[in-house]
Design a protein around this motif. Structure first.
Motif, PDB file in Angstrom:
ATOM      1  N   SER A  62       0.821  -1.213   0.000  1.00  0.00           N
ATOM      2  CA  SER A  62       0.000   0.000   0.000  1.00  0.00           C
ATOM      3  C   SER A  62       0.852   1.258   0.000  1.00  0.00           C
ATOM      4  O   SER A  62       0.528   2.248  -0.658  1.00  0.00           O
ATOM      5  CB  SER A  62      -0.922   0.010   1.233  1.00  0.00           C
ATOM      6  N   ASN A 173     -12.424  -0.809   0.136  1.00  0.00           N
ATOM      7  CA  ASN A 173     -11.763  -1.415   1.301  1.00  0.00           C
ATOM      8  C   ASN A 173     -12.418  -2.707   1.793  1.00  0.00           C
ATOM      9  O   ASN A 173     -12.385  -3.030   2.981  1.00  0.00           O
ATOM     10  CB  ASN A 173     -11.706  -0.420   2.471  1.00  0.00           C
ATOM     11  N   GLN A 201      -9.070 -10.061   3.780  1.00  0.00           N
ATOM     12  CA  GLN A 201      -8.310  -8.810   3.794  1.00  0.00           C
ATOM     13  C   GLN A 201      -9.251  -7.626   3.563  1.00  0.00           C
ATOM     14  O   GLN A 201     -10.270  -7.749   2.878  1.00  0.00           O
ATOM     15  CB  GLN A 201      -7.248  -8.855   2.696  1.00  0.00           C
ATOM     16  N   PRO A 203      -8.558  -4.298   1.931  1.00  0.00           N
ATOM     17  CA  PRO A 203      -7.504  -3.557   1.222  1.00  0.00           C
ATOM     18  C   PRO A 203      -7.523  -2.059   1.536  1.00  0.00           C
ATOM     19  O   PRO A 203      -8.541  -1.385   1.392  1.00  0.00           O
ATOM     20  CB  PRO A 203      -7.837  -3.816  -0.257  1.00  0.00           C
ATOM     21  N   GLY A 204      -6.391  -1.549   1.982  1.00  0.00           N
ATOM     22  CA  GLY A 204      -6.261  -0.119   2.252  1.00  0.00           C
ATOM     23  C   GLY A 204      -7.041   0.385   3.437  1.00  0.00           C
ATOM     24  O   GLY A 204      -7.070   1.596   3.691  1.00  0.00           O
ATOM     25  N   SER A 210      -3.198  -2.468   4.664  1.00  0.00           N
ATOM     26  CA  SER A 210      -4.472  -3.181   4.612  1.00  0.00           C
ATOM     27  C   SER A 210      -4.873  -3.669   5.995  1.00  0.00           C
ATOM     28  O   SER A 210      -4.024  -3.929   6.853  1.00  0.00           O
ATOM     29  CB  SER A 210      -4.375  -4.376   3.660  1.00  0.00           C
ATOM     30  N   ASP A 246       0.668  -7.941   6.065  1.00  0.00           N
ATOM     31  CA  ASP A 246      -0.624  -8.665   6.086  1.00  0.00           C
ATOM     32  C   ASP A 246      -0.970  -9.296   7.438  1.00  0.00           C
ATOM     33  O   ASP A 246      -1.722 -10.274   7.484  1.00  0.00           O
ATOM     34  CB  ASP A 246      -0.662  -9.739   4.995  1.00  0.00           C
TER      35      ASP A 246
END
Length: 271
Positions: A62, A173, A201, A203-204, A210, A246
């Protein structure tokens, strides 16, 4: 060490679950060996076909400040040592055609990241090595469209191709895992893996990183097995809250024996 043919046969063996698992990225040799030994022991006990995974470089972070890994030379050295000393097949990501040849000298399986699943030159380079190639379904693709990706890889000469479901973009997200994708992609005639940890997950969602809902990963893994997945992809770490990549969606290593035992109950009931 198992040959490529033996590894491929194991991944296609009816009635045996396969697991591709390890930390998101190579943080240290010591940690990778800790994870590999623990999972090897658990999988042997449960009768699961195990492949160790870790990335030497995570090119799709990211933020420019996010940890990417130790780099190709140092990361591949760790993977080679695990392969040699533990006798485990290993998988790693490749992000560029220029990485493929060197990665193929160590890894038994080359993985095309989801964001790059339509990159023709990368896929062609990966299958040209003769290695098993695992292509992750892009978050932006339908499962039906992955049939074209598989056809592309086979047309380029790929004889050992796999696909992995890892969720689909669901607004900003967030991701959603549609279990219909597994029977759809099973029609392609290749092993279908379900990525339980990247599917949860966010994302962002962490601003410069994340987020994730790791508690939902075992739930989705059991659903995927029931839906007909050939195997599972799970990222795990001794201390996910301190992981360098992660962490929010990785399962704690100490929890993996219990998680895998529960998954196997579902797998055995289905099969």
């Amino acid at each position: 060490m198992l040959t490529d043919s033996q590894i491929w046969k194991a991944l296609n063996r009816p009635g045996q679950l396969s697991l591709i698992a390890g930390p998101c990225v190579v943080e240290s040799e010591k940690m990778c060996f800790e994870v590999a030994r623990s999972l090897q022991k658990t999988c042997q006990k449960l009768g699961i076909n195990y492949v160790f995974k870790a990335s030497y470089d995570k090119a799709n972070r990211s933020s420019a400040q996010s940890f990417r890994g130790p780099g190709m030379k140092a990361g591949l050295a760790v993977l080679a040592k695990i392969r040699r000393e533990l006798g485990l097949p290993v998988l790693t990501d490749v992000h560029s055609e220029t990485h493929v040849t060197m990665a193929a000298e160590v890894a038994d399986l080359l993985q095309i990241p989801a964001f790059l699943c339509r990159q023709t030159d990368l896929i062609n380079a990966a299958v040209a090595t003769g290695k098993i190639v695992n292509i992750k379904k892009g978050q932006f693709l339908s499962p039906q469209e992955m049939g074209l990706v598989v056809k592309k890889a086979v047309t380029a000469g790929g004889k050992r191709v796999m696909v992995t479901e890892r969720g689909t973009t669901f607004g900003y997200n967030n991701l959603v895992a549609d279990m219909r994708s597994i029977p759809i992609m099973n029609q392609f005639g290749v092993p279908v893996i379900f990525d339980a940890t990247h599917s949860v997950q966010l994302p962002g969602a962490g601003g410069d990183r994340s987020g994730g809902n790791r508690e939902m990963a075992p739930v989705l893994a059991k659903c995927a097995v029931a839906a007909g997945a050939t195997g599972l992809f799970i990222e795990t770490h001794p201390n996910p809250d301190k992981a360098l990549s992660d962490g929010p969606n990785m399962i704690r290593l100490a929890d993996m024996p219990g998680v895998l035992s529960e998954i196997m109950k579902v797998y055995e009931a289905v099969h």
